[in-house]
Design a protein around this motif. Structure first.
Motif: not given
Length: 554
Positions: A253-263
């Protein structure tokens, strides 16, 4: 013959595909099991759910009895609420007026004013108990607002204020004198930079340093360097941990675009260690040592204080053991272990969290207090991780620059801070800090217990979290009673108190008196009513029922 062989070929191909996919499926399952079971550990799920939560607010009748309290209690609460509102309007008139005027043009104020309490109550609270966001003076451990009210400061300036505001005023004043001859010359270095680098490498135990304009920028660069030197893509962060507002470290929540290189994995978990041991795509692991106070929990704030389940769980021995396990696994797998000490800085020990927990990272980021009261971000790291280019590949670089990196005034203020920190007399401040602040927390808890008040505190040294022992939907009201007693809180309310280390026993005794007085008045006004059947689970069920009703128009 050929037709008969086709099913066997298909089976063979299917078996081969299954065999090829099996390790990936296994790794995916192991990754999922290493996530914390809360929404803090499931970024995608938290984002989806946040979009489904409808906006609704209580009318005045329901506002005071959303927990099912009888009318007599609701009336007592309402009287107390508007009495407190009248006090705020009279006592904080100038501060409130300027805040209201400025908020129409400052987006940060609009946000903080709307998220001080659970949204169901926000409108009426903002109208009646709007808190002034302007102060005009600081002295010792107090702040003075525009109306001349003096508050004991529990805000800590987001963690900047370790040694007291007078200390930082001295650093800034001395820095201005030392840097004025060069002035705001950018791109070149003031000589004081060399002294800062020498001290920082000694304090951190690292080889090299780079300067940035904020803690967020420092973490961004540290992660970028870890990816550059390992050739791997992913970073690991832990559920609930804060590392700045940039995308890769704020996947929920808080980030409009989800990152794809974060675990996002669970902290203090054997399953997480297994993932680190078995995956080949992890460049770095980020640790925010502040999470030791509330492992796997989001930064606590009163805007999310819907019941009384919030708890601090600091265990120095257990957290130290966890960090040592992380250190071993990261060394074994060639993963960069990154300590994000932007918030804690040098609060716990002169050498920061590395010294306090006895664990060495590969890279450390600092900010806030290190700038002597001025904004700064710093990365300290091992030589092999800090280099931004390759000798044998001249076009392969890891770029990072900033206009105000190494600003002369900031560097001079930093040198003032580090010079004082290096003094043996000054370092005596750290002697017995755990005992002092643990003792103060125990003292306050003893008084709260003796007066049968449903409030307790837990702490990581001088950083405190307020807990509640009786199920209630109204714990967030305590922040306003505390302000009425002259205690200054940050916009997150009772979620985090940050004391500067210059608090004397006499100062703390006065804070204790005011805290207990605020809690007594809140109890007298009926906010902690409970008939014995109200539980945290029942409160959450009621809120879910309200949300469904709002979503479907019932």
């Amino acid at each position: 013959m050929m037709e008969n062989s086709i099913p066997y070929v298909s089976l063979a191909v299917g078996a081969a595909v299954t065999a090829a996919m099996a390790p990936k499926v296994k790794a995916r399952i192991e990754l999922s099991r290493a996530k914390h079971r809360s929404l803090a550990g499931h970024s995608k799920m938290s984002r989806r759910i946040s979009r489904l939560i409808p906006r609704y607010e209580f009318e005045i009748d329901d506002f005071f009895r959303s927990d099912g309290a009888p009318q007599a209690i609701a009336t007592k609460r309402q009287d107390g609420f508007f009495r407190l509102g009248a006090l705020f309007q009279e006592r904080f008139a100038k501060s409130r007026a300027l805040t209201a005027e400025a908020a129409s043009r400052i987006s940060d104020l609009q946000f903080t004013q709307s998220y001080r309490v659970p949204f169901q109550y926000s409108r009426l609270v903002k109208e009646q108990l709007g808190a002034g966001s302007f102060m005009q003076a600081s002295s010792g451990v107090t702040l003075t607002d525009l109306d001349g009210n003096r508050f004991y400061d529990l805000t800590g300036s987001y963690g900047v204020n370790i040694f007291g505001y007078d200390f930082y005023k001295e650093c800034i004043a001395a820095a201005e004198r030392r840097a004025s001859a060069l002035g705001p010359v950018l791109g070149l270095y003031h000589p004081v930079v060399a002294d800062n680098v020498k001290r920082l490498t000694e304090l951190s135990g690292m080889d090299e340093v780079s300067f940035h304009m904020s803690g967020t920028e420092a973490v961004m660069q540290a992660v970028r360097l870890a990816r550059y030197h390992t050739g791997r893509s992913h970073l690991v962060r832990f559920a609930g941990a804060y590392h700045g507002w940039w995308g890769d470290v704020q996947p929920g929540v808080g980030n409009p675009i989800a990152p794809h290189e974060t675990y996002t994995l669970a902290e203090i978990s054997e399953r997480t260690l297994h993932v680190l041991r078995t995956r080949r795509d992890i460049a770095c692991v980020l640790v925010n040592p502040l999470q030791a106070l509330h492992p796997n929990g989001n930064a606590p704030g009163d805007s999310a204080l819907v019941d009384s389940s919030r708890k601090g769980k600091y265990d120095r021995e257990a957290y130290t053991a966890w960090l040592k396990q992380l250190r071993e696994v990261c060394t074994e797998r060639g993963i960069v272990l990154l300590f994000d000490e932007v918030f804690l800085g040098f609060r716990l020990a002169p050498g920061g969290a590395q010294e306090y927990f006895g664990v060495r990272a590969d890279m450390v980021t600092y900010g806030k207090s290190l700038g002597g009261g001025l904004p700064i971000g710093v990365v300290c790291g091992k030589r092999e991780l800090m280099r931004r280019f390759r000798d044998d590949r001249p076009a392969d670089i890891c770029f990072a620059r900033g206009t105000f990196n190494s600003h002369p005034y900031v560097m001079a203020a930093m040198d003032e801070f580090l010079s004082r920190l290096d003094s043996p007399n000054f370092r005596a401040i750290y002697d017995g800090l755990d005992e002092t602040w643990n003792g103060r927390a125990a003292q306050l808890n003893a008084e709260l217990t003796a007066k049968e008040l449903p409030v307790r505190v837990s702490n990581l040294q001088s950083i405190w979290l307020v807990e509640y022992t009786v199920p209630s939907r109204y714990n967030w009201m305590l922040q306003y009673y505390l302000r009425a007693e002259g205690l200054a809180l940050s916009w997150v309310g009772t979620g985090r108190f940050i004391f500067s280390l210059n608090y004397t026993d006499a100062d703390f005794a006065e804070v204790t008196r005011r805290f207990v007085s605020a809690a007594e008045k809140m109890k007298q006004d009926g906010w902690w009513w409970n008939d014995g059947t109200l539980t945290n689970k029942a409160i959450k069920r009621q809120i879910l029922k309200e949300m469904l009703g709002a979503a479907f128009g019932r």
